[in-house]
Write a protein that holds these residues in place. Structure first.
Motif, PDB file in Angstrom:
ATOM      1  N   LEU A 113       0.829  -1.212   0.000  1.00  0.00           N
ATOM      2  CA  LEU A 113       0.000   0.000   0.000  1.00  0.00           C
ATOM      3  C   LEU A 113       0.860   1.257   0.000  1.00  0.00           C
ATOM      4  N   THR A 114       1.935   1.225   0.759  1.00  0.00           N
ATOM      5  CA  THR A 114       2.834   2.376   0.819  1.00  0.00           C
ATOM      6  C   THR A 114       3.376   2.695  -0.568  1.00  0.00           C
ATOM      7  N   SER A 115       3.774   1.661  -1.304  1.00  0.00           N
ATOM      8  CA  SER A 115       4.335   1.910  -2.636  1.00  0.00           C
ATOM      9  C   SER A 115       3.266   2.342  -3.632  1.00  0.00           C
ATOM     10  N   LYS A 116       2.066   1.810  -3.528  1.00  0.00           N
ATOM     11  CA  LYS A 116       1.011   2.119  -4.502  1.00  0.00           C
ATOM     12  C   LYS A 116       0.345   3.473  -4.249  1.00  0.00           C
ATOM     13  N   LEU A 117       0.225   3.871  -2.991  1.00  0.00           N
ATOM     14  CA  LEU A 117      -0.513   5.091  -2.679  1.00  0.00           C
ATOM     15  C   LEU A 117       0.337   6.358  -2.795  1.00  0.00           C
ATOM     16  N   GLU A 118       1.629   6.221  -2.611  1.00  0.00           N
ATOM     17  CA  GLU A 118       2.530   7.378  -2.699  1.00  0.00           C
ATOM     18  C   GLU A 118       2.007   8.555  -1.876  1.00  0.00           C
ATOM     19  N   LEU A 119       1.738   8.308  -0.602  1.00  0.00           N
ATOM     20  CA  LEU A 119       1.172   9.334   0.280  1.00  0.00           C
ATOM     21  C   LEU A 119       2.222  10.376   0.660  1.00  0.00           C
ATOM     22  N   THR A 120       1.770  11.611   0.756  1.00  0.00           N
ATOM     23  CA  THR A 120       2.629  12.652   1.308  1.00  0.00           C
ATOM     24  C   THR A 120       2.742  12.390   2.812  1.00  0.00           C
ATOM     25  N   PRO A 121       3.706  13.010   3.500  1.00  0.00           N
ATOM     26  CA  PRO A 121       3.793  12.812   4.950  1.00  0.00           C
ATOM     27  C   PRO A 121       2.495  13.192   5.679  1.00  0.00           C
ATOM     28  N   GLU A 122       1.831  14.251   5.248  1.00  0.00           N
ATOM     29  CA  GLU A 122       0.576  14.661   5.872  1.00  0.00           C
ATOM     30  C   GLU A 122      -0.530  13.631   5.620  1.00  0.00           C
ATOM     31  N   GLU A 123      -0.594  13.160   4.378  1.00  0.00           N
ATOM     32  CA  GLU A 123      -1.594  12.147   4.043  1.00  0.00           C
ATOM     33  C   GLU A 123      -1.332  10.852   4.806  1.00  0.00           C
ATOM     34  N   SER A 124      -0.079  10.514   4.944  1.00  0.00           N
ATOM     35  CA  SER A 124       0.293   9.307   5.668  1.00  0.00           C
ATOM     36  C   SER A 124      -0.138   9.382   7.133  1.00  0.00           C
ATOM     37  N   LYS A 125       0.035  10.546   7.749  1.00  0.00           N
ATOM     38  CA  LYS A 125      -0.397  10.740   9.146  1.00  0.00           C
ATOM     39  C   LYS A 125      -1.905  10.566   9.281  1.00  0.00           C
ATOM     40  N   ALA A 126      -2.641  10.931   8.270  1.00  0.00           N
ATOM     41  CA  ALA A 126      -4.096  10.792   8.304  1.00  0.00           C
ATOM     42  C   ALA A 126      -4.536   9.370   7.932  1.00  0.00           C
ATOM     43  N   PHE A 127      -3.859   8.784   6.946  1.00  0.00           N
ATOM     44  CA  PHE A 127      -4.282   7.493   6.416  1.00  0.00           C
ATOM     45  C   PHE A 127      -4.069   6.333   7.380  1.00  0.00           C
ATOM     46  N   TRP A 128      -2.852   6.175   7.910  1.00  0.00           N
ATOM     47  CA  TRP A 128      -2.508   4.962   8.651  1.00  0.00           C
ATOM     48  C   TRP A 128      -3.333   4.739   9.918  1.00  0.00           C
ATOM     49  N   PRO A 129      -3.654   5.762  10.706  1.00  0.00           N
ATOM     50  CA  PRO A 129      -4.539   5.490  11.851  1.00  0.00           C
ATOM     51  C   PRO A 129      -5.930   4.996  11.426  1.00  0.00           C
ATOM     52  N   TYR A 170     -14.666   4.436   4.534  1.00  0.00           N
ATOM     53  CA  TYR A 170     -14.626   5.153   3.254  1.00  0.00           C
ATOM     54  C   TYR A 170     -14.836   6.647   3.502  1.00  0.00           C
ATOM     55  N   TYR A 171     -15.862   6.972   4.286  1.00  0.00           N
ATOM     56  CA  TYR A 171     -16.143   8.387   4.560  1.00  0.00           C
ATOM     57  C   TYR A 171     -15.023   9.036   5.369  1.00  0.00           C
ATOM     58  N   GLN A 172     -14.416   8.277   6.255  1.00  0.00           N
ATOM     59  CA  GLN A 172     -13.282   8.828   7.004  1.00  0.00           C
ATOM     60  C   GLN A 172     -12.111   9.122   6.073  1.00  0.00           C
ATOM     61  N   LEU A 173     -11.807   8.174   5.194  1.00  0.00           N
ATOM     62  CA  LEU A 173     -10.714   8.402   4.247  1.00  0.00           C
ATOM     63  C   LEU A 173     -11.019   9.583   3.339  1.00  0.00           C
ATOM     64  N   GLY A 187      -9.448   6.382  -4.214  1.00  0.00           N
ATOM     65  CA  GLY A 187      -9.630   5.444  -5.325  1.00  0.00           C
ATOM     66  C   GLY A 187      -8.417   4.550  -5.514  1.00  0.00           C
ATOM     67  N   LYS A 188      -7.215   5.129  -5.393  1.00  0.00           N
ATOM     68  CA  LYS A 188      -5.994   4.326  -5.493  1.00  0.00           C
ATOM     69  C   LYS A 188      -5.949   3.270  -4.386  1.00  0.00           C
ATOM     70  N   TYR A 189      -6.418   3.653  -3.202  1.00  0.00           N
ATOM     71  CA  TYR A 189      -6.434   2.697  -2.088  1.00  0.00           C
ATOM     72  C   TYR A 189      -7.317   1.495  -2.431  1.00  0.00           C
TER      73      TYR A 189
END
Length: 149
Positions: free
Chosen positions: A37-53, A112-115, A125-127
């Motif tokens: 998922l990390t390689s496919k989503l290419e999250l920014t550091p801010e997005e990563s902080k929001a996504f992983w929890p 889904y709504y949280q993301l 969508g990438k997720y």
């Protein structure tokens, strides 16, 4: 008597080892999934902080639902002979199956709504796409590993 104790110990040891291997396999799969998922989503550091929890809570809730379902052992698919059951039993199995599917859908919608509230919709969508491609890749990897054994 002594042989019985030794036999019981060996059986318990075998079950413990099997459970430990299953747990290690689950951990390996989850680690692989996180890397994927990390390689496919290419999250920014801010997005990563929001996504992983959100992702971690989602996984916990799904695991709890799977555990509840396994504990209750309510599954229409596990019933071999429908003809041997009463109409009420079949209806109960179907209703239980639909209830678990509804609970799973409710969990899906919730996260889904949280993301969607913290990430761009294209990233969401990438997720979802990565989830599907991960399943296929994992199946292929497992199948290929079995062929080598």
């Amino acid at each position: 008597m002594k042989n019985l104790i030794v036999l019981t110990f060996l059986i318990c040891l075998g079950q413990f080892a099997s459970a430990q291997r299953q747990n290690e396999r689950s951990n390996d799969i989850e680690s692989y999934k996180v890397a994927y998922l990390t390689s496919k989503l290419e999250l920014t550091p801010e997005e990563s902080k929001a996504f992983w929890p959100i992702y971690n809570n989602w996984q916990k809730e799904q695991a709890a639902l799977r555990a509840e379902r396994a504990e209750k052992m309510i599954s229409f698919r596990k019933t071999n002979e429908i003809d041997d059951l009463s109409d009420n039993q079949v209806e109960s199995l179907l209703t239980s199956e639909l209830n678990f599917k509804q609970k799973a859908l409710n969990i899906e919608k919730k996260y889904y709504y949280q993301l969607k509230s913290v990430l761009p919709i294209k990233t969401v969508g990438k997720y979802y796409r990565a989830q599907e491609t991960f399943k296929r890749e994992l199946l292929n990897r497992y199948r290929d590993g079995k062929k080598r054994d």
